[in-house]
Design a protein around this motif. Sequence first.
Motif, PDB file in Angstrom:
ATOM      1  N   HIS A 118       6.579   2.398   3.299  1.00 15.17           N
ATOM      2  CA  HIS A 118       5.471   3.350   3.433  1.00 15.17           C
ATOM      3  C   HIS A 118       4.151   2.642   3.689  1.00 15.17           C
ATOM      4  N   ILE A 119       4.026   1.436   3.148  1.00 14.01           N
ATOM      5  CA  ILE A 119       2.797   0.663   3.410  1.00 14.01           C
ATOM      6  C   ILE A 119       2.664   0.426   4.919  1.00 14.01           C
ATOM      7  N   GLN A 120       3.792   0.146   5.570  1.00 16.26           N
ATOM      8  CA  GLN A 120       3.746  -0.110   7.026  1.00 16.26           C
ATOM      9  C   GLN A 120       3.388   1.149   7.816  1.00 16.26           C
ATOM     10  N   ARG A 121       3.598   2.331   7.210  1.00 16.21           N
ATOM     11  CA  ARG A 121       3.248   3.587   7.892  1.00 16.21           C
ATOM     12  C   ARG A 121       1.850   4.072   7.503  1.00 16.21           C
ATOM     13  N   THR A 122       1.163   3.282   6.683  1.00 15.55           N
ATOM     14  CA  THR A 122      -0.161   3.685   6.193  1.00 15.55           C
ATOM     15  C   THR A 122      -1.239   2.922   6.953  1.00 15.55           C
ATOM     16  N   PRO A 123      -2.182   3.620   7.591  1.00 17.49           N
ATOM     17  CA  PRO A 123      -3.182   2.918   8.397  1.00 17.49           C
ATOM     18  C   PRO A 123      -3.875   1.758   7.675  1.00 17.49           C
ATOM     19  N   VAL A 124      -4.235   1.883   6.415  1.00 22.30           N
ATOM     20  CA  VAL A 124      -4.939   0.765   5.762  1.00 22.30           C
ATOM     21  C   VAL A 124      -3.974  -0.289   5.214  1.00 22.30           C
ATOM     22  N   ARG A 125      -2.669  -0.080   5.420  1.00 18.75           N
ATOM     23  CA  ARG A 125      -1.633  -1.088   5.110  1.00 18.75           C
ATOM     24  C   ARG A 125      -1.627  -1.554   3.656  1.00 18.75           C
ATOM     25  N   ARG A 126      -1.745  -0.611   2.758  1.00 15.19           N
ATOM     26  CA  ARG A 126      -1.465  -0.934   1.355  1.00 15.19           C
ATOM     27  C   ARG A 126      -1.106   0.363   0.652  1.00 15.19           C
ATOM     28  N   VAL A 127      -0.484   0.235  -0.514  1.00 16.42           N
ATOM     29  CA  VAL A 127      -0.221   1.404  -1.335  1.00 16.42           C
ATOM     30  C   VAL A 127      -1.502   1.705  -2.117  1.00 16.42           C
ATOM     31  N   GLY A 128      -1.710   2.984  -2.433  1.00 17.35           N
ATOM     32  CA  GLY A 128      -2.893   3.341  -3.213  1.00 17.35           C
ATOM     33  C   GLY A 128      -2.755   2.891  -4.653  1.00 17.35           C
ATOM     34  N   LYS A 129      -3.900   2.663  -5.289  1.00  9.62           N
ATOM     35  CA  LYS A 129      -3.904   2.290  -6.715  1.00  9.62           C
ATOM     36  C   LYS A 129      -4.448   3.478  -7.501  1.00  9.62           C
ATOM     37  N   PRO A 130      -3.993   3.646  -8.729  1.00 11.85           N
ATOM     38  CA  PRO A 130      -4.570   4.717  -9.558  1.00 11.85           C
ATOM     39  C   PRO A 130      -6.100   4.634  -9.608  1.00 11.85           C
ATOM     40  N   GLU A 131      -6.625   3.405  -9.530  1.00 18.71           N
ATOM     41  CA  GLU A 131      -8.090   3.213  -9.584  1.00 18.71           C
ATOM     42  C   GLU A 131      -8.777   3.814  -8.356  1.00 18.71           C
TER      43      GLU A 131
END
Length: 235
Positions: A192-205
Amino acid sequence: MKTAVVTGGASGIGLAIAQRLRSDGFHVAALDRNPAADDDSAYRADVTDPDSIAEALGAVREKLGPVTVLVNAAGVDGFKRFQNIDFAEWQRVIEVNLHGVFHTIQAVLPDMIEAGWGRIVNISSSSAQSGQPFMSHYVSSKSAVNGLTKSLALELGPSGITVNAVPPGFIDTPMLRRSEARRLLGGTVEDHIQRTPVRRVGKPEDIAATCAFLISDEAGYITGQIIGVNGGRNT
Ligand code: NAP
């Protein structure tokens, strides 16, 4: 000092929001159905049970005063082909994710109206913007939360209360990792990270920071908004 209640505050996104608001100078009460035993800001409450919310809020008000900030982060997910969702399962997801928000808002509203100031932030889901196969009960519940947010913003604005929703994308929490382990995500978190424009998973923060802004005095002209925090997916 203002008092904030965060539902689902024992885990993941709710926990990060509780920690952030505490560091921003709020009194914080974290409501959860399984609160950590060693956390004196934790209160046991099931958001589907108005009596348990009333009991927890009674204790919160006695210790910390009236509640003028509410973040609804408690939630459950659900993954099943639509034909296979039985009605009890459908109801359970709606009961926690939608009725839970109804109960907690009704319970804290008198404090906000009395104060002439309040902030409500509902954690919905980016899946409500895009739709999501095998999550029709979950997406329906979160779409309803977005609708509730918009309606309440109009109704409560004259009382000095703002109501906004934050629909997260993929956020690295126990909920997400449980789904990954059960192979319910249609790939790994890394895929999913590779399908996300900013190339990372979200953090709770990331979600906590957005909530902190919406709760601040500076955000007093922002209400009825659905503020996506999703790395560019499902916008
Ligand atoms: P989480 O780690 O599972 O945290 C959710 C918390 O809510 C848990 O402590 C859970 O307790 C609690 N909870 C569940 N039902 C409750 C009830 N009836 N009464 C009181 N507390 C209850 O999940 P999360 O990922 O942080 O999710 C937080 C919110 O963000 C949820 O509304 C979720 O739908 C939403 N969201 C998350 C993502 C994501 O990628 N993580 C994406 C979109 C939206 P138990 O552990 O005992 O169940």
